[in-house]
Design an enzyme around this catalytic site. Sequence first.
Site, PDB file in Angstrom:
ATOM      1  N   ARG A  87      34.135  14.253 -16.815  1.00 41.28           N
ATOM      2  CA  ARG A  87      35.372  13.994 -17.537  1.00 41.28           C
ATOM      3  C   ARG A  87      36.237  12.944 -16.842  1.00 41.28           C
ATOM      4  NH1 ARG A  87      40.377  17.753 -19.419  1.00 41.28           N
ATOM      5  NH2 ARG A  87      41.473  17.115 -17.566  1.00 41.28           N
ATOM      6  N   LYS A  90      44.703  32.215 -21.946  1.00 44.82           N
ATOM      7  CA  LYS A  90      44.289  32.540 -20.572  1.00 44.82           C
ATOM      8  C   LYS A  90      44.338  34.039 -20.292  1.00 44.82           C
ATOM      9  CE  LYS A  90      43.665  28.427 -18.747  1.00 44.82           C
ATOM     10  NZ  LYS A  90      44.351  28.023 -17.565  1.00 44.82           N
ATOM     11  N   CYS A 130      69.430  16.341   3.961  1.00 44.21           N
ATOM     12  CA  CYS A 130      70.422  15.314   4.296  1.00 44.21           C
ATOM     13  C   CYS A 130      71.824  15.873   4.485  1.00 44.21           C
ATOM     14  CB  CYS A 130      70.419  14.213   3.235  1.00 44.21           C
ATOM     15  SG  CYS A 130      71.055  14.753   1.649  1.00 44.21           S
ATOM     16  N   CYS A 162      69.122  10.456   0.401  1.00 42.53           N
ATOM     17  CA  CYS A 162      68.461  11.680   0.872  1.00 42.53           C
ATOM     18  C   CYS A 162      67.012  11.345   1.234  1.00 42.53           C
ATOM     19  CB  CYS A 162      68.508  12.754  -0.207  1.00 42.53           C
ATOM     20  SG  CYS A 162      67.572  14.215   0.257  1.00 42.53           S
ATOM     21  N   ALA A 193       0.837  -1.210   0.000  1.00 44.41           N
ATOM     22  CA  ALA A 193       0.000   0.000   0.000  1.00 44.41           C
ATOM     23  C   ALA A 193       0.867   1.253   0.000  1.00 44.41           C
ATOM     24  CB  ALA A 193      -0.917  -0.014   1.217  1.00 44.41           C
ATOM     25  N   ASP A 236       2.350   1.640  -3.381  1.00 46.78           N
ATOM     26  CA  ASP A 236       1.368   2.160  -4.334  1.00 46.78           C
ATOM     27  C   ASP A 236       1.161   3.657  -4.161  1.00 46.78           C
ATOM     28  OD1 ASP A 236       1.088  -0.260  -5.467  1.00 46.78           O
ATOM     29  OD2 ASP A 236      -0.747  -0.829  -4.398  1.00 46.78           O
ATOM     30  N   CYS A 257      72.102  20.303   1.036  1.00 43.71           N
ATOM     31  CA  CYS A 257      70.692  19.900   1.068  1.00 43.71           C
ATOM     32  C   CYS A 257      70.149  20.041   2.496  1.00 43.71           C
ATOM     33  CB  CYS A 257      70.583  18.446   0.596  1.00 43.71           C
ATOM     34  SG  CYS A 257      68.947  17.760   0.836  1.00 43.71           S
ATOM     35  N   GLU A 267      30.263  22.439 -20.888  1.00 38.87           N
ATOM     36  CA  GLU A 267      30.642  22.801 -19.527  1.00 38.87           C
ATOM     37  C   GLU A 267      29.422  23.038 -18.653  1.00 38.87           C
ATOM     38  OE1 GLU A 267      33.908  22.810 -19.534  1.00 38.87           O
ATOM     39  OE2 GLU A 267      34.582  23.832 -17.716  1.00 38.87           O
ATOM     40  N   TYR A 286      29.809  22.868 -26.345  1.00 38.00           N
ATOM     41  CA  TYR A 286      30.823  23.429 -27.241  1.00 38.00           C
ATOM     42  C   TYR A 286      31.640  22.380 -27.988  1.00 38.00           C
ATOM     43  CZ  TYR A 286      33.605  22.626 -23.008  1.00 38.00           C
ATOM     44  OH  TYR A 286      34.184  22.068 -21.906  1.00 38.00           O
ATOM     45  N   LYS A 344      36.216  30.652 -22.569  1.00 38.75           N
ATOM     46  CA  LYS A 344      36.554  29.414 -21.861  1.00 38.75           C
ATOM     47  C   LYS A 344      35.806  29.445 -20.531  1.00 38.75           C
ATOM     48  CE  LYS A 344      40.419  26.484 -20.585  1.00 38.75           C
ATOM     49  NZ  LYS A 344      40.071  26.154 -19.228  1.00 38.75           N
ATOM     50  N   LYS A 397      39.768  27.438 -31.897  1.00 43.55           N
ATOM     51  CA  LYS A 397      39.701  26.102 -32.508  1.00 43.55           C
ATOM     52  C   LYS A 397      39.721  26.236 -34.028  1.00 43.55           C
ATOM     53  CE  LYS A 397      36.753  24.612 -28.717  1.00 43.55           C
ATOM     54  NZ  LYS A 397      35.383  24.303 -28.272  1.00 43.55           N
ATOM     55  N   CYS A 429      70.449  18.301  -4.813  1.00 40.15           N
ATOM     56  CA  CYS A 429      71.106  17.494  -3.800  1.00 40.15           C
ATOM     57  C   CYS A 429      71.792  16.348  -4.528  1.00 40.15           C
ATOM     58  CB  CYS A 429      70.052  16.978  -2.819  1.00 40.15           C
ATOM     59  SG  CYS A 429      70.612  15.590  -1.834  1.00 40.15           S
ATOM     60  N   ASP A 434      34.532  28.574 -16.921  1.00 44.51           N
ATOM     61  CA  ASP A 434      35.184  27.995 -15.747  1.00 44.51           C
ATOM     62  C   ASP A 434      34.190  27.128 -14.984  1.00 44.51           C
ATOM     63  OD1 ASP A 434      37.161  27.469 -13.995  1.00 44.51           O
ATOM     64  OD2 ASP A 434      37.206  29.446 -13.054  1.00 44.51           O
ATOM     65  N   SER A 468      42.404  17.689 -22.621  1.00 41.98           N
ATOM     66  CA  SER A 468      42.431  19.087 -22.177  1.00 41.98           C
ATOM     67  C   SER A 468      43.085  19.962 -23.253  1.00 41.98           C
ATOM     68  CB  SER A 468      43.131  19.200 -20.842  1.00 41.98           C
ATOM     69  OG  SER A 468      44.436  18.753 -20.991  1.00 41.98           O
ATOM     70  N   LEU A 469      43.296  21.212 -22.924  1.00 43.24           N
ATOM     71  CA  LEU A 469      43.807  22.158 -23.913  1.00 43.24           C
ATOM     72  C   LEU A 469      45.176  22.676 -23.491  1.00 43.24           C
ATOM     73  CD1 LEU A 469      40.576  24.306 -24.271  1.00 43.24           C
ATOM     74  CD2 LEU A 469      41.562  22.886 -26.066  1.00 43.24           C
ATOM     75  N   GLU A 480      36.006  31.443 -28.747  1.00 44.25           N
ATOM     76  CA  GLU A 480      34.870  31.383 -27.813  1.00 44.25           C
ATOM     77  C   GLU A 480      35.352  31.515 -26.373  1.00 44.25           C
ATOM     78  OE1 GLU A 480      34.269  27.314 -29.492  1.00 44.25           O
ATOM     79  OE2 GLU A 480      33.795  26.825 -27.406  1.00 44.25           O
TER      80      GLU A 480
HETATM   81  S1  IVH Z   1      37.148  22.535 -25.975  1.00 40.02           S
HETATM   82  C1  IVH Z   1      39.962  18.659 -26.798  1.00 40.02           C
HETATM   83  N1  IVH Z   1      35.911  24.722 -25.344  1.00 40.02           N
HETATM   84  O1  IVH Z   1      38.621  23.647 -20.613  1.00 40.02           O
HETATM   85  C2  IVH Z   1      39.541  19.701 -25.810  1.00 40.02           C
HETATM   86  N2  IVH Z   1      36.896  23.476 -23.572  1.00 40.02           N
HETATM   87  O2  IVH Z   1      41.505  23.088 -20.467  1.00 40.02           O
HETATM   88  C3  IVH Z   1      38.121  20.124 -25.995  1.00 40.02           C
HETATM   89  N3  IVH Z   1      36.520  24.433 -21.363  1.00 40.02           N
HETATM   90  O3  IVH Z   1      38.398  20.193 -20.226  1.00 40.02           O
HETATM   91  C4  IVH Z   1      37.739  21.197 -25.056  1.00 40.02           C
HETATM   92  N4  IVH Z   1      35.325  26.155 -22.005  1.00 40.02           N
HETATM   93  O4  IVH Z   1      36.438  21.621 -19.395  1.00 40.02           O
HETATM   94  C5  IVH Z   1      36.617  23.686 -24.877  1.00 40.02           C
HETATM   95  N5  IVH Z   1      34.733  26.676 -24.944  1.00 40.02           N
HETATM   96  C6  IVH Z   1      35.426  25.637 -24.481  1.00 40.02           C
HETATM   97  C7  IVH Z   1      35.683  25.462 -23.113  1.00 40.02           C
HETATM   98  C8  IVH Z   1      36.437  24.364 -22.697  1.00 40.02           C
HETATM   99  C9  IVH Z   1      35.835  25.519 -20.969  1.00 40.02           C
HETATM  100  C10 IVH Z   1      37.242  23.523 -20.440  1.00 40.02           C
HETATM  101  C11 IVH Z   1      36.941  22.064 -20.615  1.00 40.02           C
HETATM  102  C12 IVH Z   1      38.257  21.394 -20.877  1.00 40.02           C
HETATM  103  C13 IVH Z   1      39.214  22.414 -20.345  1.00 40.02           C
HETATM  104  C14 IVH Z   1      40.550  22.278 -21.051  1.00 40.02           C
END
Ligand code: IVH
Length: 719
Positions: free
Chosen positions: A154, A331, A439, A466, A49, A52, A436, A191, A243, A133, A307, A460, A135, A97-98, A131
């Site tokens: 990831r 960056k 040691c 050491c 019950a 249900d 050092c 992201e 993306y 990036k 890209k 060292c 965070d 990653s990039l 584009e």
């Molecule tokens: S392209 C082959 N585009 O940055 C790599 N990554 O440092 C494809 N990220 O792991 C990633 N904005 O988490 C891409 N416009 C964007 C992004 C982006 C944030 C992050 C993503 C990746 C990290 C690499």
Amino acid sequence: MAVKAKKIPVSVDKLTETQAKVELVRLVLEIERHNEAYYSEDAPKISDADYDALRQRSDAIEARFPGLVTRDSPSQKVGAAPSGRFAKVPHSVPMLSLGNAFSDEDVTDFVDRVRRFLKLADGDIPAIVAEPKIDGLSLSLRYEDGELVRGATRGDGFTGEDVTANVRTMSDIPHKLKGRNIPAVCEIRGEVYMLKKDFLALNKRQAEAEDTVFANPRNSAAGSLRQKDASITASRPLKFFAYAWGEMSAMPAKTQFKMIDWIGHAGFVTNPLITLCEDVEGLLKFYRKIETRRASLGYDIDGVVYKVDRLDWQERLGFVTRTPRWAIAHKFAAEQATTVLNDIEIQVGRTGALTPVAKLAPVTVGGVVVQNATLHNEDYIKGIGNDGQPIREGVDIRIGDTVVIQRAGDVIPQIVSVVVDKRPKTAKPYQFPTVCPACGSHAVREEDPKTGRPDSVRRCTNSLACPAQAKERLKHFVARNAFDIDGLGDKQIEEFFADGLVMSPVDIFTLQKRDARSQKRLADREGFGATSVRNLFAAIDARRTIALHRFIFALGIRHVGEGNAKLLARHYGTVEAFRAAMIAAGEGPQSEAYQDLNAIEGIGTVVANAIVEFFAEPHSVKAVDDLLGEIEVQPAERAKTDSPIAGKIVVFTGSLEKFTRDEAKATAERLGAKASGSVSKKTDYVVAGPGAGSKLAEANKLGVKVLTEDEWLALVSGA
Ligand code: IVH
């Protein structure tokens, strides 16, 4: 007697959509648990019950809000689904990653590299998409026949966590793709992030409820997505920008820009700022525009990403280790703050490097409290750069100085300048130690063979005895990309090392046996306990079998990072072959084993010498052999052996027109062949472009098969 009041639920027609969504997720999970107990365990935990009643309520909510019905809904399936939350998910296409660019020059270099690799003529324009990036944290969403079937984080790039139930609660993520011609398999990546205003409001609520508060929107997004209870995720304001993509059974477009457009039409949110640029100037203009708008964007970004637009060019450019050649992250400049340098501490690394660390009066930079900054090396403190030229206008750094520090993303904070006006009269130039601190052995600056100048790092000289080096080697050994032993981190290594329990890698694998005989059991130590010790031993046991490349990386040989460890593993295949070859290579640079090692594409003389030196040391060989007595090293996934060129030696000569030499070499190696620079009897193929000279003549003389570029392409296509 107090009577526990039964909570009366709000009537379904009074629920707001958000309340309904949260409750439904909770109901789905609860029903699933009961299904599991009923169907799989034959042990129902509630009456029929009550069960249900749960079903009825979830059906009523779905009837009122049909948009909330998901594949997970009890109304859509029979029996128990395997719970599977946070199960591991292998990524069929790795999530890599990039690489980073920090200056305009780095961006120019990136575009130049692309042009060179692709052999573009002067007039050819490699259109590039720019584009923001974001965070946040990256997420991969798999759709089969247009239906969302899996969401995965990831993780380490190759294996992520299954967060399907959680992502289904996010409104930016479609459960079904829109439009026609949807590929049967479609993995959309992007992201997960949180708006800054949502983050602040959430933190306020969390603080009021005396619950976890997060350091920044990124942590908050990650913490909210990775919840065991998906109803918590549902209550968090998570957002998603798409993306990129992973596995696709068909490609709906031929360029990055058009793919993003298609992804938008399929039902995702894509970033409105994405721009197609024609040249470096266009990229830099975009970068500056975004930089000025950064604060008003509403969400955190830490740079922009460029890209290459054409997907066939992306394919040709490929990857170097874990980053694509066709994309880069540019960056933003780091955030800065002023503080006082209280002291300089010397740390000894696993290869003996003495690294000075600035101990700072705590200061908040970009939302994070900073107390330490790297001082790199002796010259850096003196105001001299790696190239011997002055840095910071030649101003040295002294204890007591007021300094400007900066922090860029995850990078260790740096000291960028000294406020000389505030220097105390008593401050003296810093004397870098010549022994050092761990040691007492001599610490020296070797001569850099390339420049003839003293190496910037003081080391060292006592690598064997050491204690600091031994301890750092152990930390490296258990680290994530090496043996990755859960529950055995820096802190535990520090403790075990100090107590003499783990002094060398093999000790980790004999720990349990020794503990069983010991008077002073691990379980009785402070901060341990029976469960954590049991878990630790299980984690150690789980690593008694290990992949060859991880094993090689874990040894901590100088210059052998993950990339080189993989090259070695692929080349030698088994740990026995690797060990024997490295010892044989110690016979000298003329030995066949040394030549073979040095000929591995990507392994230069410096690396080869470092490995040979490591194995020339009986103590290192003993450490390896002791370990092999306790663990099993799996053979490497070899370079392809079933391709038509596997095991062959190929020489490229002449001015190649259809591809570049780097590209050709990369293809050859991927398919298990070796690219060599000179023609000999052992050469299997010479691929000759126009203008080929002496190598072609040599091939003809020796009767080596000569291929045109087209013949080569035909040979490797489809392999
Ligand atoms: S392209 C082959 N585009 O940055 C790599 N990554 O440092 C494809 N990220 O792991 C990633 N904005 O988490 C891409 N416009 C964007 C992004 C982006 C944030 C992050 C993503 C990746 C990290 C690499």
